[in-house]
Design a protein around this motif. Structure first.
Motif, PDB file in Angstrom:
ATOM      1  N   THR A  88       0.818  -1.220   0.000  1.00  0.00           N
ATOM      2  CA  THR A  88       0.000   0.000   0.000  1.00  0.00           C
ATOM      3  C   THR A  88       0.848   1.265   0.000  1.00  0.00           C
ATOM      4  OG1 THR A  88      -0.140   0.023   2.421  1.00  0.00           O
ATOM      5  CG2 THR A  88      -1.864  -1.175   1.219  1.00  0.00           C
ATOM      6  N   ALA A  89       2.171   1.110  -0.002  1.00  0.00           N
ATOM      7  CA  ALA A  89       3.065   2.270   0.002  1.00  0.00           C
ATOM      8  C   ALA A  89       3.083   2.939  -1.365  1.00  0.00           C
ATOM      9  CB  ALA A  89       4.476   1.838   0.389  1.00  0.00           C
ATOM     10  N   LEU A  90       3.511   4.193  -1.393  1.00  0.00           N
ATOM     11  CA  LEU A  90       3.758   4.865  -2.664  1.00  0.00           C
ATOM     12  C   LEU A  90       4.887   4.129  -3.363  1.00  0.00           C
ATOM     13  CD1 LEU A  90       3.689   8.526  -1.338  1.00  0.00           C
ATOM     14  CD2 LEU A  90       1.886   7.392  -2.650  1.00  0.00           C
ATOM     15  N   GLN A  91       4.712   3.828  -4.621  1.00  0.00           N
ATOM     16  CA  GLN A  91       5.658   2.973  -5.330  1.00  0.00           C
ATOM     17  C   GLN A  91       6.711   3.791  -6.084  1.00  0.00           C
ATOM     18  OE1 GLN A  91       5.609  -0.488  -4.945  1.00  0.00           O
ATOM     19  NE2 GLN A  91       4.083   0.105  -3.411  1.00  0.00           N
ATOM     20  N   ALA A  92       7.974   3.351  -5.948  1.00  0.00           N
ATOM     21  CA  ALA A  92       9.090   3.879  -6.742  1.00  0.00           C
ATOM     22  C   ALA A  92       9.216   5.390  -6.650  1.00  0.00           C
ATOM     23  CB  ALA A  92       8.948   3.448  -8.199  1.00  0.00           C
ATOM     24  N   LYS A  93       9.217   5.906  -5.408  1.00  0.00           N
ATOM     25  CA  LYS A  93       9.373   7.337  -5.204  1.00  0.00           C
ATOM     26  C   LYS A  93      10.433   7.584  -4.131  1.00  0.00           C
ATOM     27  CE  LYS A  93       6.174   8.814  -8.059  1.00  0.00           C
ATOM     28  NZ  LYS A  93       5.892   7.507  -8.679  1.00  0.00           N
ATOM     29  N   ASP A  94      11.196   8.672  -4.324  1.00  0.00           N
ATOM     30  CA  ASP A  94      12.265   9.019  -3.373  1.00  0.00           C
ATOM     31  C   ASP A  94      12.187  10.446  -2.855  1.00  0.00           C
ATOM     32  OD1 ASP A  94      14.589   6.779  -3.234  1.00  0.00           O
ATOM     33  OD2 ASP A  94      13.605   6.708  -5.174  1.00  0.00           O
ATOM     34  N   ALA A  95      11.218  11.217  -3.315  1.00  0.00           N
ATOM     35  CA  ALA A  95      11.043  12.583  -2.807  1.00  0.00           C
ATOM     36  C   ALA A  95       9.555  12.897  -2.769  1.00  0.00           C
ATOM     37  CB  ALA A  95      11.783  13.584  -3.669  1.00  0.00           C
ATOM     38  N   PHE A  96       9.179  13.764  -1.824  1.00  0.00           N
ATOM     39  CA  PHE A  96       7.766  14.019  -1.554  1.00  0.00           C
ATOM     40  C   PHE A  96       7.592  15.469  -1.140  1.00  0.00           C
ATOM     41  CE2 PHE A  96       9.527  10.069  -0.119  1.00  0.00           C
ATOM     42  CZ  PHE A  96       8.850   9.143  -0.891  1.00  0.00           C
ATOM     43  N   ILE A  97       6.524  16.108  -1.624  1.00  0.00           N
ATOM     44  CA  ILE A  97       6.208  17.477  -1.237  1.00  0.00           C
ATOM     45  C   ILE A  97       4.721  17.570  -0.955  1.00  0.00           C
ATOM     46  CG2 ILE A  97       8.123  18.490  -2.521  1.00  0.00           C
ATOM     47  CD1 ILE A  97       6.133  19.274  -4.713  1.00  0.00           C
ATOM     48  N   THR A  98       4.346  18.533  -0.109  1.00  0.00           N
ATOM     49  CA  THR A  98       2.930  18.741   0.169  1.00  0.00           C
ATOM     50  C   THR A  98       2.712  20.094   0.824  1.00  0.00           C
ATOM     51  OG1 THR A  98       0.938  17.718   1.094  1.00  0.00           O
ATOM     52  CG2 THR A  98       2.892  17.748   2.497  1.00  0.00           C
ATOM     53  N   GLN A  99       1.486  20.600   0.675  1.00  0.00           N
ATOM     54  CA  GLN A  99       0.999  21.728   1.463  1.00  0.00           C
ATOM     55  C   GLN A  99      -0.087  21.285   2.429  1.00  0.00           C
ATOM     56  OE1 GLN A  99      -0.182  24.602  -1.623  1.00  0.00           O
ATOM     57  NE2 GLN A  99       1.301  26.058  -0.809  1.00  0.00           N
ATOM     58  N   SER A 100      -0.459  20.025   2.367  1.00  0.00           N
ATOM     59  CA  SER A 100      -1.549  19.539   3.204  1.00  0.00           C
ATOM     60  C   SER A 100      -1.126  19.464   4.665  1.00  0.00           C
ATOM     61  CB  SER A 100      -1.999  18.153   2.730  1.00  0.00           C
ATOM     62  OG  SER A 100      -2.518  18.209   1.423  1.00  0.00           O
ATOM     63  N   ILE A 102      18.549  14.981  -6.982  1.00  0.00           N
ATOM     64  CA  ILE A 102      17.206  14.907  -6.417  1.00  0.00           C
ATOM     65  C   ILE A 102      16.870  16.150  -5.598  1.00  0.00           C
ATOM     66  CG2 ILE A 102      17.907  13.616  -4.349  1.00  0.00           C
ATOM     67  CD1 ILE A 102      15.254  12.056  -4.621  1.00  0.00           C
ATOM     68  N   ALA A 103      17.879  16.773  -4.985  1.00  0.00           N
ATOM     69  CA  ALA A 103      17.635  18.001  -4.221  1.00  0.00           C
ATOM     70  C   ALA A 103      17.090  19.091  -5.128  1.00  0.00           C
ATOM     71  CB  ALA A 103      18.917  18.465  -3.543  1.00  0.00           C
ATOM     72  N   ALA A 104      17.718  19.286  -6.295  1.00  0.00           N
ATOM     73  CA  ALA A 104      17.282  20.321  -7.233  1.00  0.00           C
ATOM     74  C   ALA A 104      15.918  19.987  -7.826  1.00  0.00           C
ATOM     75  CB  ALA A 104      18.314  20.493  -8.335  1.00  0.00           C
ATOM     76  N   VAL A 105      15.679  18.710  -8.097  1.00  0.00           N
ATOM     77  CA  VAL A 105      14.386  18.300  -8.658  1.00  0.00           C
ATOM     78  C   VAL A 105      13.268  18.594  -7.654  1.00  0.00           C
ATOM     79  CG1 VAL A 105      13.031  16.348  -9.517  1.00  0.00           C
ATOM     80  CG2 VAL A 105      15.452  16.542 -10.119  1.00  0.00           C
ATOM     81  N   THR A 106      13.524  18.333  -6.372  1.00  0.00           N
ATOM     82  CA  THR A 106      12.524  18.597  -5.330  1.00  0.00           C
ATOM     83  C   THR A 106      12.234  20.091  -5.231  1.00  0.00           C
ATOM     84  OG1 THR A 106      13.330  16.661  -4.101  1.00  0.00           O
ATOM     85  CG2 THR A 106      11.950  18.231  -2.906  1.00  0.00           C
ATOM     86  N   ILE A 107      13.272  20.892  -5.236  1.00  0.00           N
ATOM     87  CA  ILE A 107      13.100  22.353  -5.177  1.00  0.00           C
ATOM     88  C   ILE A 107      12.309  22.845  -6.381  1.00  0.00           C
ATOM     89  CG2 ILE A 107      14.337  24.564  -5.237  1.00  0.00           C
ATOM     90  CD1 ILE A 107      16.661  22.955  -3.781  1.00  0.00           C
ATOM     91  N   ASN A 108      12.643  22.331  -7.558  1.00  0.00           N
ATOM     92  CA  ASN A 108      11.935  22.725  -8.770  1.00  0.00           C
ATOM     93  C   ASN A 108      10.454  22.380  -8.697  1.00  0.00           C
ATOM     94  OD1 ASN A 108      11.070  21.639 -11.793  1.00  0.00           O
ATOM     95  ND2 ASN A 108      12.222  23.545 -11.852  1.00  0.00           N
ATOM     96  N   GLN A 109      10.143  21.218  -8.149  1.00  0.00           N
ATOM     97  CA  GLN A 109       8.740  20.816  -8.020  1.00  0.00           C
ATOM     98  C   GLN A 109       8.005  21.693  -7.007  1.00  0.00           C
ATOM     99  OE1 GLN A 109       6.593  18.431  -9.559  1.00  0.00           O
ATOM    100  NE2 GLN A 109       8.210  18.742 -11.070  1.00  0.00           N
ATOM    101  N   MET A 110       8.685  22.117  -5.946  1.00  0.00           N
ATOM    102  CA  MET A 110       8.055  23.038  -4.991  1.00  0.00           C
ATOM    103  C   MET A 110       7.759  24.380  -5.665  1.00  0.00           C
ATOM    104  SD  MET A 110      10.113  22.168  -1.429  1.00  0.00           S
ATOM    105  CE  MET A 110       9.104  23.257  -0.400  1.00  0.00           C
TER     106      MET A 110
END
Length: 280
Positions: A105-117, A156-164
């Motif tokens: 039931t876990a999120l599959q094949a992911k290594d970074a996560f963002i949210t405002q919730s 991955i750090a830059a990709v996460t920042i870009n997605q934010m």
């Protein structure tokens, strides 16, 4: 000054980013240790990973103990199956509870996560890889990334920042970040194959500010000691985060197996810590 402050909470030893939680009481953010759980050797005792062949009931009890200690309901946590990639998952309230009780039931094949919730706690598992934390106090957005050497060279750090930026209009100069307990340059030996990936990002003839820690050290045996923490700090700065907004731990998980699990030091037979961040 070490940003990750050791706390003993309800029998568990945990590490919190104390300065963040004092400035932003709506944040819950930290990193677990190996102490205070119920797992048996070689996973003793606070193993949070379901994938390491530990007894499932023990892992679930450890996860419940952790949730109780952090004072976040276990139903609000979200776990993933990490694959050393650089894909970012955008979380919403419907993701609460995924991966808590089973890997299926876990999120599959992911290594970074963002949210405002709010009332959702992002969780990622570690045993030497680098936990990267992000918080945008202007737009109330959070992020968490799992950066082994593969994720690090995939930036991955830059990709996460870009997605934010894309999802929440976060501006890099307004984001604060932290780099958590992980294997240090003192212990992380790699070969030229890995270094070639690093040189692709930074160039082989790298010139650094003398105040910056080295990215790597060359050894007499032809191998290299790699500084994953500094690589990720440099990538964060290249992506626009201010140097003064980045906190970096001094803990090495390989040196401190009294506190942490270390995949490399313990030859792969060990448990997993969890990094968490949530908005309440």
């Amino acid at each position: 000054m070490e940003p990750f402050i050791k706390e003993n909470s309800k029998e568990l030893t945990l590490f919190t980013i104390d300065s963040w939680q004092k400035l932003y009481p709506q944040l819950k953010v930290g990193f677990s240790s190996r102490s205070g759980g119920v797992s048996s050797a070689p996973f003793h005792s606070l193993n949070i990973g379901l994938h390491v062949l530990d007894n499932t009931e023990d892992v679930l009890l450890n996860r419940q103990r952790l949730a109780n200690s952090v004072n976040l309901p276990i139903e609000s946590w979200v776990y993933a199956e990490q694959v050393h990639g650089n894909e970012v998952e955008v979380l919403t309230s419907i993701d609460r509870g995924k991966g808590i009780y089973s890997r299926e039931t876990a999120l599959q094949a992911k290594d970074a996560f963002i949210t405002q919730s709010t009332n959702i706690c992002i969780a990622a598992l570690f045993a030497d890889c680098v936990p990267l934390y992000f918080f945008d106090p202007v737009h109330q957005a959070i992020g968490l990334a799992h950066a082994g050497w593969k994720g690090s060279v995939q930036e991955i750090a830059a990709v996460t920042i870009n997605q934010m930026q894309q999802q929440y209009n976060s501006q890099p100069h307004e984001i604060i970040a932290a780099i958590g307990p992980s294997i240090g340059i003192c212990c992380f030996e790699v070969d030229e194959t890995v270094m070639n990936r690093v040189w692709q990002i930074f160039g082989k003839d790298m010139l650094w500010d003398l105040e910056d820690p080295p990215l790597y050290k060359e050894k007499e045996n032809g191998k290299f000691l790699l500084n994953l923490q500094e690589i990720n700090r440099q990538i964060m700065m290249k992506a626009g985060i201010l140097p003064s907004h980045i906190e970096v731990t001094e803990y090495c998980t390989s040196c401190r197996t009294d506190l942490f699990f270390s995949h490399r030091k313990e030859n792969g037979k060990t448990g997993r810590m969890v990094a968490w961040i949530g908005l309440i």
